[in-house]
Scaffold this motif. Structure first.
Motif, PDB file in Angstrom:
ATOM      1  N   SER A 450       0.819  -1.214   0.000  1.00 52.64           N
ATOM      2  CA  SER A 450       0.000   0.000   0.000  1.00 52.64           C
ATOM      3  C   SER A 450       0.852   1.262   0.000  1.00 52.64           C
ATOM      4  CB  SER A 450      -0.928  -0.001   1.217  1.00 52.64           C
ATOM      5  OG  SER A 450      -0.180   0.065   2.420  1.00 52.64           O
ATOM      6  N   LEU A 451       2.025   1.211   0.611  1.00 50.57           N
ATOM      7  CA  LEU A 451       2.876   2.395   0.678  1.00 50.57           C
ATOM      8  C   LEU A 451       3.959   2.415  -0.396  1.00 50.57           C
ATOM      9  CD1 LEU A 451       3.361   2.823   4.536  1.00 50.57           C
ATOM     10  CD2 LEU A 451       1.736   3.970   3.028  1.00 50.57           C
ATOM     11  N   SER A 452       3.907   1.490  -1.340  1.00 48.46           N
ATOM     12  CA  SER A 452       4.937   1.466  -2.387  1.00 48.46           C
ATOM     13  C   SER A 452       4.957   2.739  -3.229  1.00 48.46           C
ATOM     14  CB  SER A 452       4.749   0.233  -3.275  1.00 48.46           C
ATOM     15  OG  SER A 452       3.442   0.184  -3.835  1.00 48.46           O
ATOM     16  N   PRO A 453       3.819   3.341  -3.634  1.00 47.04           N
ATOM     17  CA  PRO A 453       3.918   4.615  -4.363  1.00 47.04           C
ATOM     18  C   PRO A 453       4.535   5.720  -3.517  1.00 47.04           C
ATOM     19  CG  PRO A 453       1.734   3.638  -4.622  1.00 47.04           C
ATOM     20  CD  PRO A 453       2.411   2.882  -3.539  1.00 47.04           C
ATOM     21  N   ALA A 454       4.162   5.783  -2.247  1.00 45.22           N
ATOM     22  CA  ALA A 454       4.747   6.789  -1.368  1.00 45.22           C
ATOM     23  C   ALA A 454       6.241   6.559  -1.203  1.00 45.22           C
ATOM     24  CB  ALA A 454       4.048   6.766  -0.014  1.00 45.22           C
ATOM     25  N   THR A 455       6.645   5.306  -1.123  1.00 44.46           N
ATOM     26  CA  THR A 455       8.064   4.998  -0.967  1.00 44.46           C
ATOM     27  C   THR A 455       8.867   5.487  -2.159  1.00 44.46           C
ATOM     28  OG1 THR A 455       7.535   3.048   0.362  1.00 44.46           O
ATOM     29  CG2 THR A 455       9.723   3.139  -0.632  1.00 44.46           C
ATOM     30  N   VAL A 456       8.379   5.216  -3.353  1.00 48.28           N
ATOM     31  CA  VAL A 456       9.080   5.657  -4.563  1.00 48.28           C
ATOM     32  C   VAL A 456       9.156   7.180  -4.610  1.00 48.28           C
ATOM     33  CG1 VAL A 456       8.993   5.692  -7.087  1.00 48.28           C
ATOM     34  CG2 VAL A 456       8.447   3.587  -5.846  1.00 48.28           C
ATOM     35  N   ALA A 457       8.050   7.846  -4.298  1.00 47.55           N
ATOM     36  CA  ALA A 457       8.024   9.303  -4.356  1.00 47.55           C
ATOM     37  C   ALA A 457       8.956   9.934  -3.334  1.00 47.55           C
ATOM     38  CB  ALA A 457       6.593   9.796  -4.137  1.00 47.55           C
ATOM     39  N   VAL A 458       8.992   9.392  -2.143  1.00 53.81           N
ATOM     40  CA  VAL A 458       9.811   9.979  -1.080  1.00 53.81           C
ATOM     41  C   VAL A 458      11.285   9.683  -1.290  1.00 53.81           C
ATOM     42  CG1 VAL A 458      10.295   9.889   1.394  1.00 53.81           C
ATOM     43  CG2 VAL A 458       7.929   9.970   0.589  1.00 53.81           C
ATOM     44  N   VAL A 459      11.634   8.458  -1.707  1.00 53.00           N
ATOM     45  CA  VAL A 459      13.037   8.113  -1.908  1.00 53.00           C
ATOM     46  C   VAL A 459      13.644   8.899  -3.057  1.00 53.00           C
ATOM     47  CG1 VAL A 459      14.606   6.243  -2.570  1.00 53.00           C
ATOM     48  CG2 VAL A 459      12.826   5.843  -0.865  1.00 53.00           C
ATOM     49  N   THR A 460      12.881   9.121  -4.116  1.00 52.08           N
ATOM     50  CA  THR A 460      13.397   9.863  -5.267  1.00 52.08           C
ATOM     51  C   THR A 460      13.440  11.358  -5.023  1.00 52.08           C
ATOM     52  OG1 THR A 460      11.162   9.864  -6.221  1.00 52.08           O
ATOM     53  CG2 THR A 460      12.667   8.115  -6.922  1.00 52.08           C
ATOM     54  N   SER A 461      12.673  11.847  -4.062  1.00 50.32           N
ATOM     55  CA  SER A 461      12.679  13.274  -3.761  1.00 50.32           C
ATOM     56  C   SER A 461      12.533  13.473  -2.257  1.00 50.32           C
ATOM     57  CB  SER A 461      11.549  13.989  -4.511  1.00 50.32           C
ATOM     58  OG  SER A 461      11.582  15.377  -4.280  1.00 50.32           O
ATOM     59  N   PRO A 462      13.585  13.164  -1.488  1.00 53.96           N
ATOM     60  CA  PRO A 462      13.455  13.165  -0.028  1.00 53.96           C
ATOM     61  C   PRO A 462      13.263  14.548   0.582  1.00 53.96           C
ATOM     62  CG  PRO A 462      15.725  12.779  -0.682  1.00 53.96           C
ATOM     63  CD  PRO A 462      14.918  12.729  -1.933  1.00 53.96           C
ATOM     64  N   LEU A 463      13.791  15.601  -0.057  1.00 54.46           N
ATOM     65  CA  LEU A 463      13.706  16.941   0.522  1.00 54.46           C
ATOM     66  C   LEU A 463      12.464  17.709   0.086  1.00 54.46           C
ATOM     67  CD1 LEU A 463      17.448  18.023   0.269  1.00 54.46           C
ATOM     68  CD2 LEU A 463      16.231  17.015   2.210  1.00 54.46           C
ATOM     69  N   SER A 464      11.821  17.265  -0.988  1.00 59.30           N
ATOM     70  CA  SER A 464      10.591  17.932  -1.432  1.00 59.30           C
ATOM     71  C   SER A 464       9.587  16.885  -1.919  1.00 59.30           C
ATOM     72  CB  SER A 464      10.901  18.931  -2.547  1.00 59.30           C
ATOM     73  OG  SER A 464      11.534  18.272  -3.638  1.00 59.30           O
ATOM     74  N   PRO A 465       9.146  16.001  -1.037  1.00 64.09           N
ATOM     75  CA  PRO A 465       8.192  14.954  -1.445  1.00 64.09           C
ATOM     76  C   PRO A 465       6.786  15.534  -1.568  1.00 64.09           C
ATOM     77  CG  PRO A 465       8.583  14.829   0.885  1.00 64.09           C
ATOM     78  CD  PRO A 465       9.482  15.921   0.389  1.00 64.09           C
ATOM     79  N   PRO A 466       5.858  14.751  -2.135  1.00 65.69           N
ATOM     80  CA  PRO A 466       4.460  15.192  -2.157  1.00 65.69           C
ATOM     81  C   PRO A 466       3.940  15.412  -0.748  1.00 65.69           C
ATOM     82  CG  PRO A 466       4.794  13.285  -3.586  1.00 65.69           C
ATOM     83  CD  PRO A 466       6.047  13.450  -2.803  1.00 65.69           C
ATOM     84  N   LEU A 467       3.088  16.409  -0.567  1.00 71.98           N
ATOM     85  CA  LEU A 467       2.561  16.694   0.758  1.00 71.98           C
ATOM     86  C   LEU A 467       1.736  15.533   1.301  1.00 71.98           C
ATOM     87  CD1 LEU A 467       1.529  20.444   0.368  1.00 71.98           C
ATOM     88  CD2 LEU A 467       3.597  19.488   1.412  1.00 71.98           C
ATOM     89  N   ASN A 468       1.034  14.850   0.418  1.00 75.60           N
ATOM     90  CA  ASN A 468       0.222  13.709   0.826  1.00 75.60           C
ATOM     91  C   ASN A 468       0.419  12.583  -0.186  1.00 75.60           C
ATOM     92  OD1 ASN A 468      -1.582  12.116   2.212  1.00 75.60           O
ATOM     93  ND2 ASN A 468      -3.403  13.112   1.400  1.00 75.60           N
ATOM     94  N   PRO A 469       1.479  11.787  -0.038  1.00 76.15           N
ATOM     95  CA  PRO A 469       1.797  10.761  -1.037  1.00 76.15           C
ATOM     96  C   PRO A 469       0.659   9.771  -1.247  1.00 76.15           C
ATOM     97  CG  PRO A 469       3.595  11.046   0.515  1.00 76.15           C
ATOM     98  CD  PRO A 469       2.422  11.802   1.074  1.00 76.15           C
ATOM     99  N   ALA A 470       0.551   9.301  -2.474  1.00 71.58           N
ATOM    100  CA  ALA A 470      -0.510   8.357  -2.824  1.00 71.58           C
ATOM    101  C   ALA A 470      -0.235   6.993  -2.205  1.00 71.58           C
ATOM    102  CB  ALA A 470      -0.617   8.236  -4.341  1.00 71.58           C
ATOM    103  N   THR A 471      -1.295   6.268  -1.914  1.00 66.66           N
ATOM    104  CA  THR A 471      -1.210   4.893  -1.431  1.00 66.66           C
ATOM    105  C   THR A 471      -2.087   4.009  -2.296  1.00 66.66           C
ATOM    106  OG1 THR A 471      -3.000   5.239   0.154  1.00 66.66           O
ATOM    107  CG2 THR A 471      -0.749   5.604   0.947  1.00 66.66           C
TER     108      THR A 471
END
Length: 545
Positions: A450-471
């Motif tokens: 469930s958190l795999s999209p959020a993981t990809v988004a945060v790891v690729t952009s750790p300093l400016s991730p989406p405010l509410n990553p998708a799940t």
């Protein structure tokens, strides 16, 4: 030795059938118990969440059918295992292996017979050294990122937008243990605490930490620290330390450390406060580096580091293991390593294995209505949240430990033997790791997916991730995958316990009868685990996060 195709004498067959009938009776009674437990639950409406992360979902299978089927499956597997009484067949299954890499000392290796092929040997060594450096840099970078981003990055509103939480709970807590027992142990190669302690020891010795362990992937963490071609390898593993590790402590520091980590995960808001999580990561770093420096990294990792111990034991379940000479990898049947008598060596190791199983059950229990209500009642009676959580955690662990020890003691009566209860408890503890592995998949695979999209988004952009990553909204088959993983772990545990019994007892009937109490414990644990898995997930009001 009798072949497994040879006929069994009639008198022995009658005695064997009597033991099997006893197992049938036990399985029938326990199946009725499982049915009664399952009948108390309605259709499953959710799955256990991990540390307050992940989403609920519907399970279409009635809870009573799930629990009943699981209990019967474990009982039936015990009956089938009881029919396999030939030691040659059991040994053949547990000793089968397929080499995955050639050993330099293997005379069948063409590189030892050909000058042209021998050129490839240093190339493999250079490749291993390069991978060792690369994985070490990845591990250290992940630790630095956890601390830096945890202290300065986003995540107060959406915790899954913070790199520290993603790396800690999706990576370290959930995914890496699955890699350890489904593929091979990656922790010796990734462990950032090991690298920092090694670097500090290298500075003290005036040398560089250049040499990796012979194999940094697969098998157990102990193997990665106690094998090597040269004395320089001892320096690469942190030296001998300033003090001698007290043998009387055994692995009790690792037991206490794992218990503390599980307890802190529940009483502190580590999934919603990245800064707090970062400070805990710094504290764990100081604990490991200081311990490795004082007592020697090899002894510290083996006896006092809970994370290294977790991955060492989970790695024993994996199909990829090190060769006995430490100079290559080999493919084995899953769980084959669990039969080894040197995997669990004393009572402290037994306690750690049982704690590894219990912490998964406990984490599943406290996020269900019964667990939440129990904690709420203790807090309502005046107990602080931390104390109430500790009482439930420690009390349940004491009960689980006592039941297991009682089962080992009972096994001495069902199959009279000169072996002590402590010896039987030690030999039959490794099969429980297969149960823990299955329950880990059941408990955390939904969180990882469930958190795999959020993981990809945060790891690729750790300093400016989406405010509410998708799940991801998990489909219904994930629930069936969880149940299947839990049952597979229990079935593997039954088989390994059966093989272990034939190592401990000279007689076939004696080996079968020794499994009566242990199979009963496994079936009951299966029913309880499946029951917890099918209960709705709630957020206990008394827990942080």
């Amino acid at each position: 030795m009798r072949s497994w195709l040879s006929p069994t004498p009639p008198s022995r067959l009658r005695r064997q059938w009597h033991s099997i009938r006893t197992l049938v009776a036990i399985a029938t009674v326990l199946a009725i118990v499982c049915l009664g437990i399952g009948a108390a639950a309605d259709t499953a409406s959710a799955s256990n969440a991990a540390a307050g992360l992940g989403d609920d979902r519907e399970l279409t299978v009635p809870a009573w059918l799930t629990v009943f089927t699981g209990g019967v499956a474990i009982g039936a597997s015990a009956l089938l295992a009881a029919l396999v009484t030939d030691r040659q067949l059991v040994d053949a299954l547990h000793t089968w292996s397929l080499p995955l890499s050639a050993s330099r000392s293997d005379p069948s290796n063409p590189s030892n017979r050909s000058e042209t092929s021998s050129v490839l040997v240093p190339s493999r060594s250079e490749l291993a050294s390069g991978l060792w450096w690369l994985t070490g840099l990845v591990g250290v970078a992940a630790l630095v990122g956890t601390v830096v981003v945890g202290l300065t990055g986003p995540g107060r509103v959406a915790p899954t937008a913070n790199l520290a939480i993603i790396l800690s709970f999706v990576g370290l807590r959930s995914l890496l243990p699955m890699v350890a027992f489904l593929v091979g142990n990656p922790w010796p190669a990734l462990d950032p605490f090991r690298r920092l302690a090694c670097a500090l020891a290298a500075l003290g010795e005036g040398v560089m930490c250049l040499l990796p362990p012979i194999q940094s992937f697969g098998g157990t963490d102990t193997d990665s620290t106690d094998t090597g071609p040269t004395d320089t390898h001892a320096i690469a593993d942190g030296g001998s330390g300033l003090l001698t590790y007290p043998s009387t402590l055994a692995s009790w520091p690792a037991v206490a450390g794992l218990g503390a980590l599980v307890w802190l995960e529940l009483v502190l808001p580590v999934t919603s406060d990245p800064a707090l999580l970062a400070r805990l990561a710094v504290g764990y770093t100081v604990y490991t580096v200081a311990g490795g420096t004082l007592f020697g990294l090899q002894s510290w990792l083996r006896h006092a580091d809970p994370l290294a111990t977790v991955f060492r034991l989970y790695g024993a379940v994996a199909p990829i293991q090190r060769r006995r000479d430490g100079r290559g990898l080999t493919l084995v049947l899953p769980g084959s390593r669990l039969r080894d008598p040197d995997l669990v060596t004393d009572t402290s190791d037994v306690a750690f294995v049982l704690l590894l199983v219990w912490e998964l059950t406990f984490n599943g229990f406290v996020v269900t209505p019964p667990g939440s209500q129990l904690l709420a009642e203790l807090v309502g009676a005046g107990a602080p949240v931390a104390v109430a959580t500790f009482v439930v955690f420690a009390g349940g662990y004491a009960v689980a430990f006592g039941l297991y020890w009682f089962a080992a003691s009972t096994a001495r009566r069902t199959a009279p033997t000169y072996l002590s209860t402590a010896t039987l408890a030690r030999r039959f503890a490794p099969p429980l790791l297969a149960i823990a592995a299955g329950y880990h998949v059941a408990h955390y695979v939904g969180v990882v997916l469930s958190l795999s999209p959020a993981t990809v988004a945060v790891v690729t952009s750790p300093l400016s991730p989406p405010l509410n990553p998708a799940t991801l909204a998990l489909p219904g088959w994930v629930g069936m995958l969880e149940i299947g993983a839990l049952l597979a772990g229990h079935l593997l545990a039954v088989w390994v316990a059966h093989a272990t019994a034939f190592d401990c007892f000279p007689g076939r009937l004696q080996a079968i009868r020794s499994q009566y109490p242990l199979i009963a414990v496994m079936v009951c644990y299966t029913a309880v685990s499946l029951w917890l898995l099918t209960l709705p997930t709630v957020q206990p009001p008394t827990l942080a996060g």
